[in-house]
Write a protein that holds these residues in place. Structure first.
Motif, short mmCIF file in Angstrom:
data_model
loop_
_atom_site.label_atom_id
_atom_site.label_comp_id
_atom_site.label_asym_id
_atom_site.label_seq_id
_atom_site.Cartn_x
_atom_site.Cartn_y
_atom_site.Cartn_z
N UNK A 223 -77.05 -2.42 12.01
CA UNK A 223 -76.57 -2.10 10.68
C UNK A 223 -75.66 -3.23 10.21
N UNK A 224 -75.87 -3.73 9.01
CA UNK A 224 -75.10 -4.86 8.48
C UNK A 224 -73.92 -4.35 7.66
N UNK A 225 -72.81 -4.18 8.32
CA UNK A 225 -71.59 -3.82 7.62
C UNK A 225 -70.44 -4.55 8.29
N UNK A 226 -69.32 -4.58 7.64
CA UNK A 226 -68.15 -5.27 8.18
C UNK A 226 -67.03 -4.27 8.46
N UNK A 227 -66.55 -4.30 9.67
CA UNK A 227 -65.43 -3.44 10.06
C UNK A 227 -64.20 -4.33 10.21
N UNK A 228 -63.09 -3.88 9.71
CA UNK A 228 -61.86 -4.68 9.76
C UNK A 228 -60.96 -4.15 10.87
N UNK A 229 -60.46 -5.09 11.67
CA UNK A 229 -59.48 -4.75 12.71
C UNK A 229 -58.20 -5.49 12.35
N UNK A 230 -57.19 -4.74 11.98
CA UNK A 230 -55.92 -5.34 11.57
C UNK A 230 -55.20 -5.97 12.74
N UNK A 231 -54.28 -6.85 12.43
CA UNK A 231 -53.46 -7.50 13.43
C UNK A 231 -52.71 -6.45 14.26
N UNK A 232 -52.73 -6.63 15.58
CA UNK A 232 -52.02 -5.70 16.47
C UNK A 232 -52.76 -4.42 16.77
N UNK A 233 -54.02 -4.30 16.39
CA UNK A 233 -54.77 -3.06 16.67
C UNK A 233 -56.05 -3.37 17.43
N UNK A 234 -56.78 -2.32 17.76
CA UNK A 234 -58.05 -2.49 18.46
C UNK A 234 -59.07 -1.48 17.97
N UNK A 235 -60.35 -1.81 18.17
CA UNK A 235 -61.45 -0.91 17.83
C UNK A 235 -62.37 -0.78 19.03
N UNK A 236 -63.00 0.38 19.15
CA UNK A 236 -63.91 0.65 20.27
C UNK A 236 -65.34 0.72 19.77
N UNK A 237 -66.27 0.28 20.63
CA UNK A 237 -67.68 0.24 20.30
C UNK A 237 -68.51 0.68 21.50
N UNK A 238 -69.78 0.98 21.26
CA UNK A 238 -70.71 1.33 22.33
C UNK A 238 -71.88 0.37 22.30
N UNK A 239 -72.17 -0.27 23.42
CA UNK A 239 -73.32 -1.15 23.55
C UNK A 239 -74.44 -0.38 24.21
N UNK A 240 -75.54 -0.18 23.52
CA UNK A 240 -76.66 0.61 24.02
C UNK A 240 -77.72 -0.28 24.66
#
Length: 145
Positions: A92-109
Motif C-alpha cells: 500500500x502506497x501511503x506515508x506514515x509519520x514518526x515524530x522525533x523521539x517516538x517509534x512505530x511498530x510494523x509486521x513483516x509478512x
C-alpha cells in the motif's frame, strides 16, 4: 513414451525453481545513527512473519511507507540475495509519520514473498525519508526452523 514424459516433467520442474538475484542494496548498507530498525526477537518464531520497530531518535520527523524488502545471505556466494515478492503483490502506497523521539511498530509478512524461508541468515531492509533525504535501515535475523 513414459521416459519422454518423465524427462519433459523433470525439465519443466527444474525451470520452476526460484533463482534469487543479488541485493540491489549491497553498496548502500550503512547504519543510520539516529533512526533504528529493531526486530522483536521473540516474534521471529512465528510462522507467518515477525514484528519490527522503527525508533526515531533524531531531531526531526521521518516519513515511512509500508514497503520493505527481505534478503537471504548465501554463504557459498558470500552475498545477500533478494527474495522476490509473489506475483501481483504490492505494498500500500501511503506515508506514515514518526515524530522525533517516538517509534512505530510494523509486521513483516512472509506470505507476500515467493519463497519458502528455510533455515538461514536473513535481513529486512526499509527505505524511508527524513527532510527529503533517503535513509536505508536494516536488521539481520536468523530462521532456525
Amino acid at each position: 513414451m513414459k521416459k519422454i514424459m518423465f524427462l519433459f516433467l523433470l525439465i519443466f520442474l527444474a525451470g520452476c525453481g526460484t533463482e534469487l538475484e543479488p541485493s540491489k542494496y549491497a553498496d548502500e548498507m550503512t547504519a543510520a545513527e539516529d533512526i533504528v530498525l529493531d526486530i522483536e526477537d521473540d516474534s521471529i518464531k512465528q510462522e507467518d512473519g515477525f514484528k519490527f520497530h522503527i525508533k526515531n531518535n533524531s531531531d526531526h520527523r521521518i516519513t515511512i511507507g509500508r514497503e520493505y524488502a527481505l534478503e537471504k545471505y548465501d554463504k557459498k556466494k558470500e552475498e545477500w540475495l533478494q527474495i522476490p515478492l509473489k506475483d501481483n503483490i504490492a505494498f500500500q502506497a501511503d506515508g506514515l509519520i514518526v515524530d522525533s523521539g517516538s517509534e512505530s511498530s510494523f509486521f513483516a509478512s512472509f506470505d507476500t514473498y515467493n519463497y519458502s524461508f528455510p533455515k538461514g541468515d536473513y535481513r529486512i531492509i526499509k527505505v524511508l525519508s527524513s527532510e527529503g533525504d533517503g535513509i536505508l535501515l536494516y536488521d539481520d535475523f536468523k530462521i532456525d526452523k
